[in-house]
Design a protein around this motif. Structure first.
Motif, PDB file in Angstrom:
ATOM      1  N   ALA A   1      -1.865   4.003 -13.333  1.00  0.00           N
ATOM      2  CA  ALA A   1      -0.614   3.593 -13.971  1.00  0.00           C
ATOM      3  C   ALA A   1       0.197   2.710 -13.012  1.00  0.00           C
ATOM      4  O   ALA A   1       0.784   1.698 -13.425  1.00  0.00           O
ATOM      5  CB  ALA A   1       0.198   4.810 -14.382  1.00  0.00           C
ATOM      6  N   VAL A   2       0.213   3.055 -11.739  1.00  0.00           N
ATOM      7  CA  VAL A   2       0.969   2.254 -10.751  1.00  0.00           C
ATOM      8  C   VAL A   2       0.296   0.889 -10.577  1.00  0.00           C
ATOM      9  O   VAL A   2       0.971  -0.149 -10.525  1.00  0.00           O
ATOM     10  CB  VAL A   2       1.068   3.015  -9.416  1.00  0.00           C
ATOM     11  CG1 VAL A   2       1.577   2.108  -8.301  1.00  0.00           C
ATOM     12  CG2 VAL A   2       1.970   4.198  -9.539  1.00  0.00           C
ATOM     13  N   ASP A   3      -1.056   0.858 -10.547  1.00  0.00           N
ATOM     14  CA  ASP A   3      -1.767  -0.420 -10.421  1.00  0.00           C
ATOM     15  C   ASP A   3      -1.490  -1.308 -11.602  1.00  0.00           C
ATOM     16  O   ASP A   3      -1.310  -2.550 -11.451  1.00  0.00           O
ATOM     17  CB  ASP A   3      -3.276  -0.172 -10.273  1.00  0.00           C
ATOM     18  CG  ASP A   3      -3.677   0.388  -8.920  1.00  0.00           C
ATOM     19  OD1 ASP A   3      -2.842   0.217  -7.968  1.00  0.00           O
ATOM     20  OD2 ASP A   3      -4.757   0.960  -8.758  1.00  0.00           O
ATOM     21  N   GLN A   4      -1.432  -0.697 -12.800  1.00  0.00           N
ATOM     22  CA  GLN A   4      -1.153  -1.455 -14.000  1.00  0.00           C
ATOM     23  C   GLN A   4       0.280  -2.027 -13.954  1.00  0.00           C
ATOM     24  O   GLN A   4       0.520  -3.182 -14.303  1.00  0.00           O
ATOM     25  CB  GLN A   4      -1.291  -0.503 -15.202  1.00  0.00           C
ATOM     26  CG  GLN A   4      -1.756  -1.179 -16.438  1.00  0.00           C
ATOM     27  CD  GLN A   4      -1.965  -0.148 -17.555  1.00  0.00           C
ATOM     28  OE1 GLN A   4      -1.406   0.957 -17.536  1.00  0.00           O
ATOM     29  NE2 GLN A   4      -2.782  -0.493 -18.507  1.00  0.00           N
ATOM     30  N   ALA A   5       1.220  -1.277 -13.504  1.00  0.00           N
ATOM     31  CA  ALA A   5       2.615  -1.725 -13.411  1.00  0.00           C
ATOM     32  C   ALA A   5       2.767  -2.826 -12.354  1.00  0.00           C
ATOM     33  O   ALA A   5       3.493  -3.804 -12.543  1.00  0.00           O
ATOM     34  CB  ALA A   5       3.527  -0.549 -13.091  1.00  0.00           C
ATOM     35  N   LEU A   6       2.051  -2.677 -11.251  1.00  0.00           N
ATOM     36  CA  LEU A   6       2.112  -3.700 -10.184  1.00  0.00           C
ATOM     37  C   LEU A   6       1.463  -5.002 -10.624  1.00  0.00           C
ATOM     38  O   LEU A   6       1.909  -6.086 -10.273  1.00  0.00           O
ATOM     39  CB  LEU A   6       1.440  -3.205  -8.907  1.00  0.00           C
ATOM     40  CG  LEU A   6       2.217  -2.137  -8.112  1.00  0.00           C
ATOM     41  CD1 LEU A   6       1.390  -1.662  -6.934  1.00  0.00           C
ATOM     42  CD2 LEU A   6       3.535  -2.690  -7.606  1.00  0.00           C
TER      43      LEU A   6
ATOM     44  N   THR B   1       0.849  -1.196   0.000  1.00  0.00           N
ATOM     45  CA  THR B   1       0.000   0.000   0.000  1.00  0.00           C
ATOM     46  C   THR B   1       0.881   1.242   0.000  1.00  0.00           C
ATOM     47  O   THR B   1       0.630   2.193  -0.757  1.00  0.00           O
ATOM     48  CB  THR B   1      -0.917  -0.002   1.241  1.00  0.00           C
ATOM     49  OG1 THR B   1      -1.683  -1.185   1.247  1.00  0.00           O
ATOM     50  CG2 THR B   1      -1.836   1.187   1.252  1.00  0.00           C
ATOM     51  N   ASN B   2       1.897   1.199   0.825  1.00  0.00           N
ATOM     52  CA  ASN B   2       2.825   2.334   0.850  1.00  0.00           C
ATOM     53  C   ASN B   2       3.567   2.454  -0.482  1.00  0.00           C
ATOM     54  O   ASN B   2       3.831   3.559  -0.956  1.00  0.00           O
ATOM     55  CB  ASN B   2       3.839   2.177   1.989  1.00  0.00           C
ATOM     56  CG  ASN B   2       3.189   2.372   3.347  1.00  0.00           C
ATOM     57  OD1 ASN B   2       2.123   2.955   3.448  1.00  0.00           O
ATOM     58  ND2 ASN B   2       3.829   1.852   4.381  1.00  0.00           N
ATOM     59  N   VAL B   3       3.910   1.298  -1.101  1.00  0.00           N
ATOM     60  CA  VAL B   3       4.590   1.327  -2.404  1.00  0.00           C
ATOM     61  C   VAL B   3       3.666   1.938  -3.449  1.00  0.00           C
ATOM     62  O   VAL B   3       4.095   2.732  -4.287  1.00  0.00           O
ATOM     63  CB  VAL B   3       5.033  -0.100  -2.812  1.00  0.00           C
ATOM     64  CG1 VAL B   3       5.461  -0.153  -4.271  1.00  0.00           C
ATOM     65  CG2 VAL B   3       6.160  -0.567  -1.925  1.00  0.00           C
ATOM     66  N   ARG B   4       2.389   1.596  -3.389  1.00  0.00           N
ATOM     67  CA  ARG B   4       1.428   2.151  -4.357  1.00  0.00           C
ATOM     68  C   ARG B   4       1.325   3.662  -4.194  1.00  0.00           C
ATOM     69  O   ARG B   4       1.395   4.411  -5.178  1.00  0.00           O
ATOM     70  CB  ARG B   4       0.069   1.513  -4.122  1.00  0.00           C
ATOM     71  CG  ARG B   4      -0.958   1.920  -5.146  1.00  0.00           C
ATOM     72  CD  ARG B   4      -2.208   1.064  -4.953  1.00  0.00           C
ATOM     73  NE  ARG B   4      -3.209   1.488  -5.876  1.00  0.00           N
ATOM     74  CZ  ARG B   4      -4.212   2.286  -5.602  1.00  0.00           C
ATOM     75  NH1 ARG B   4      -4.385   2.727  -4.386  1.00  0.00           N
ATOM     76  NH2 ARG B   4      -5.078   2.621  -6.511  1.00  0.00           N
ATOM     77  N   ASP B   5       1.218   4.036  -2.911  1.00  0.00           N
ATOM     78  CA  ASP B   5       1.131   5.479  -2.671  1.00  0.00           C
ATOM     79  C   ASP B   5       2.447   6.160  -3.063  1.00  0.00           C
ATOM     80  O   ASP B   5       2.443   7.238  -3.686  1.00  0.00           O
ATOM     81  CB  ASP B   5       0.828   5.765  -1.198  1.00  0.00           C
ATOM     82  CG  ASP B   5      -0.575   5.305  -0.796  1.00  0.00           C
ATOM     83  OD1 ASP B   5      -1.411   5.116  -1.706  1.00  0.00           O
ATOM     84  OD2 ASP B   5      -0.818   5.105   0.417  1.00  0.00           O
ATOM     85  N   LEU B   6       3.554   5.528  -2.686  1.00  0.00           N
ATOM     86  CA  LEU B   6       4.861   6.085  -3.016  1.00  0.00           C
ATOM     87  C   LEU B   6       5.066   6.081  -4.528  1.00  0.00           C
ATOM     88  O   LEU B   6       5.600   7.060  -5.110  1.00  0.00           O
ATOM     89  CB  LEU B   6       5.953   5.273  -2.313  1.00  0.00           C
ATOM     90  CG  LEU B   6       7.371   5.784  -2.455  1.00  0.00           C
ATOM     91  CD1 LEU B   6       7.503   7.172  -1.839  1.00  0.00           C
ATOM     92  CD2 LEU B   6       8.351   4.815  -1.827  1.00  0.00           C
ATOM     93  N   GLY B   7       4.625   4.975  -5.170  1.00  0.00           N
ATOM     94  CA  GLY B   7       4.747   4.886  -6.633  1.00  0.00           C
ATOM     95  C   GLY B   7       3.938   5.988  -7.323  1.00  0.00           C
ATOM     96  O   GLY B   7       4.384   6.570  -8.325  1.00  0.00           O
ATOM     97  N   SER B   8       2.756   6.248  -6.794  1.00  0.00           N
ATOM     98  CA  SER B   8       1.923   7.318  -7.370  1.00  0.00           C
ATOM     99  C   SER B   8       2.618   8.656  -7.199  1.00  0.00           C
ATOM    100  O   SER B   8       2.670   9.471  -8.149  1.00  0.00           O
ATOM    101  CB  SER B   8       0.561   7.376  -6.677  1.00  0.00           C
ATOM    102  OG  SER B   8      -0.155   6.209  -6.932  1.00  0.00           O
ATOM    103  N   ASP B   9       3.187   8.881  -6.013  1.00  0.00           N
ATOM    104  CA  ASP B   9       3.878  10.153  -5.768  1.00  0.00           C
ATOM    105  C   ASP B   9       5.101  10.289  -6.672  1.00  0.00           C
ATOM    106  O   ASP B   9       5.360  11.368  -7.238  1.00  0.00           O
ATOM    107  CB  ASP B   9       4.312  10.258  -4.303  1.00  0.00           C
ATOM    108  CG  ASP B   9       3.128  10.408  -3.353  1.00  0.00           C
ATOM    109  OD1 ASP B   9       2.035  10.759  -3.816  1.00  0.00           O
ATOM    110  OD2 ASP B   9       3.316  10.152  -2.128  1.00  0.00           O
TER     111      ASP B   9
END
Length: 184
Positions: A176-181, A146-154
């Motif tokens: 875009a981050v969800d798609q990459a994950l 979850t933190n990676v998703r938020d961090l990835g978005s940032d």
């Protein structure tokens, strides 16, 4: 008549003056007296031996024979008793060995059972700890993702802003981050 022979023999046995006397046992004139005293002495000794001495010796020999027989019987009885005792000892020793083996086997079985029970308890405890650790790791991973998703978005917003000069919306960055994950 016998008395006359004794008197005659005694008269003839007296030494004549100046004559050389014969050795009395070999003097023929004293044979009758010697035979009489021989028979009388032999008869008396025979009677004493047969009535007094020989019965005592016979009793002593009989007593000795019975003592020896009794001692041999006692020895045979003691030997039989010793053999019975030895047989009983061997039987008891064999029984004790069997009991010792069964006790040792029971102790080994009890030890193995206790060891298995302890192993099961330890395995159950370790399994519980492992499940708890896995759950904790999964929770930490979920939180980290979850933190990676938020961090990835940032980070995606910062990179796109830096490259294009325009900041994308948070929804576009999250998609875009969800798609990459999901791909990787």
């Amino acid at each position: 008549m016998t008395a006359a022979l004794f008197v005659a023999g005694a008269a003839q046995a007296a030494p004549q003056p100046g004559a050389k006397a014969a050795f009395p046992p070999f003097d023929a004139s004293t044979f009758a007296g010697q035979l009489f005293w021989l028979a009388l002495t032999f008869g008396l000794l025979y009677w004493l031996m047969s009535t007094i001495a020989l019965p005592r010796v016979g009793a002593i020999l009989a007593d000795r024979a019975s003592t020896i027989a009794r001692d041999l019987d006692n020895a045979a009885a003691m030997q039989a008793k010793a053999e019975e005792t030895a047989q009983a000892y061997e039987t008891a020793l064999t029984e004790a060995r069997k009991n010792a083996q069964s006790i040792a086997q029971a102790a080994r079985d009890a030890g193995a059972k206790a060891s298995d029970e302890r192993r099961r308890v330890v395995e159950a405890d370790l399994s519980a700890r492992l499940e708890q650790a896995e759950a904790q790791i999964a929770a930490t991973r979920t939180a980290a993702m979850t933190n990676v998703r938020d961090l990835g978005s940032d980070v995606a917003i910062a990179i796109v802003t830096k490259l294009t000069g325009q900041a994308p919306s948070a929804t576009e960055a999250n998609a875009a981050v969800d798609q990459a994950l999901a791909r990787g």
